[in-house]
Design a protein around this motif. Structure first.
Motif, PDB file in Angstrom:
ATOM      1  N   UNK A 147      19.489 -32.236  22.735  1.00 16.31           N
ATOM      2  CA  UNK A 147      20.779 -31.972  23.358  1.00 16.31           C
ATOM      3  C   UNK A 147      21.538 -30.907  22.580  1.00 16.31           C
ATOM      4  N   UNK A 148      21.465 -30.960  21.260  1.00 18.74           N
ATOM      5  CA  UNK A 148      22.106 -29.924  20.444  1.00 18.74           C
ATOM      6  C   UNK A 148      21.526 -28.557  20.791  1.00 18.74           C
ATOM      7  N   UNK A 149      20.199 -28.472  20.901  1.00 21.94           N
ATOM      8  CA  UNK A 149      19.557 -27.206  21.250  1.00 21.94           C
ATOM      9  C   UNK A 149      19.996 -26.728  22.626  1.00 21.94           C
ATOM     10  N   UNK A 150      20.077 -27.639  23.577  1.00 23.95           N
ATOM     11  CA  UNK A 150      20.501 -27.281  24.931  1.00 23.95           C
ATOM     12  C   UNK A 150      21.916 -26.706  24.926  1.00 23.95           C
ATOM     13  N   UNK A 151      22.827 -27.362  24.230  1.00 19.80           N
ATOM     14  CA  UNK A 151      24.201 -26.887  24.161  1.00 19.80           C
ATOM     15  C   UNK A 151      24.296 -25.545  23.438  1.00 19.80           C
ATOM     16  N   UNK A 152      23.513 -25.389  22.388  1.00 21.34           N
ATOM     17  CA  UNK A 152      23.555 -24.165  21.593  1.00 21.34           C
ATOM     18  C   UNK A 152      23.060 -22.953  22.377  1.00 21.34           C
ATOM     19  N   UNK A 153      22.207 -23.180  23.380  1.00 22.32           N
ATOM     20  CA  UNK A 153      21.658 -22.071  24.165  1.00 22.32           C
ATOM     21  C   UNK A 153      22.427 -21.830  25.458  1.00 22.32           C
ATOM     22  N   UNK A 154      23.603 -22.436  25.595  1.00 29.32           N
ATOM     23  CA  UNK A 154      24.386 -22.291  26.817  1.00 29.32           C
ATOM     24  C   UNK A 154      24.635 -20.833  27.173  1.00 29.32           C
ATOM     25  N   UNK A 155      24.990 -20.019  26.200  1.00 30.18           N
ATOM     26  CA  UNK A 155      25.346 -18.622  26.457  1.00 30.18           C
ATOM     27  C   UNK A 155      24.215 -17.654  26.128  1.00 30.18           C
ATOM     28  N   UNK A 156      23.049 -18.198  25.796  1.00 28.70           N
ATOM     29  CA  UNK A 156      21.881 -17.354  25.514  1.00 28.70           C
ATOM     30  C   UNK A 156      20.638 -18.087  26.018  1.00 28.70           C
TER      31      UNK A 156
END
Length: 242
Positions: free
Chosen positions: A5-14
């Motif tokens: 989930x952290x990875x998913x959120x971190x890639x929101x704008x990329x």
């Protein structure tokens, strides 16, 4: 908060989810020159940005995306619908290492997900088993631009240099037909997006999850800015089965 989930959120704008610009991505994927009706597999697909872009470029291709986490699948489906390719994309929730298709593929993608197989050599061995004779692989992997020192190698990973990475790939029975080496500006855009998206989400979501997201973002940013920035490289190889 789960790592996925952290990875998913971190890639929101990329959503490319790798230190690669959209222009570099298109150039790399066009070099595959896929035939009509090509079958594509995306291992560790996340939001399936790479698969969707391939389906846009190759109008008769179909793609399967596989990921252990389905956190990005809703975004993948929305993106595929906006691009008009949803009917040619299938998403599978499960382990990339256990995915067993009925037929081989013309192109297999595994970008930034070689850890799932235990490293580059094991990844390429698995990818070869999923490809038809003469098929193509797009594999993205880190490498050290210069020796990083014991601390960084322990915390980030033991990678060879760029020549060593290419040699490792070709020792697995594939030949490099093209590659993209990420530039520092691509790395910076990726890392500022990764940390910034997570920090932004954390500030808008106070509580235990917000605190966990903020801690992950700040730890990652420190490791990048004070550690591997300018040292860790990333190469995306376009490989053909010998």
């Amino acid at each position: 908060m789960e790592r996925q989930l952290i990875s998913h959120l971190a890639h929101t704008d990329h959503p490319i989810a790798a230190p690669i610009s959209e222009a570099s991505l298109d150039r790399l994927l066009r070099r595959a020159k896929l035939a009509p009706g090509a079958r594509v597999l995306d291992l560790g697909c996340g939001e399936a940005f790479w698969s969707v872009r391939l389906l846009e470029l190759y109008g008769e291709a179909t793609a399967d995306g596989v990921d252990l986490s389905d956190a990005g699948f809703a975004d993948a489906r929305r993106h595929a619908e906006r691009a008009g390719v949803a009917d040619r994309l299938s998403l599978h929730h499960g382990s990339a290492t256990e995915f067993a298709p009925a037929q081989p593929y013309d192109l297999v993608l595994c970008v930034g997900a070689t850890h799932a197989f235990g490293g580059l050599t094991a990844t390429l061995k698995a990818v070869r088993g999923l490809l038809r004779p003469g098929g193509l692989a797009v594999v993205g992997e880190g490498f050290w631009e210069r020796p990083p020192g014991e601390r960084l190698e322990t915390e980030i990973g033991e990678y060879p240099d760029l020549p060593g990475t290419v040699a490792q790939a070709e020792a697995a029975g594939l030949r490099t037909v093209y590659a993209h080496v990420s530039e520092l500006a691509e790395w910076d855009d990726y890392e500022w997006s990764w940390t910034g998206s997570l920090i932004d989400w954390a500030t808008r979501n106070p509580g235990a999850d917000g605190e966990a997201a903020m801690a992950a973002a700040l730890e990652h940013r420190e490791m990048w800015l004070e550690g591997y920035r300018g040292l860790l490289g990333f190469v995306t190889l376009l490989l053909r089965v010998v």
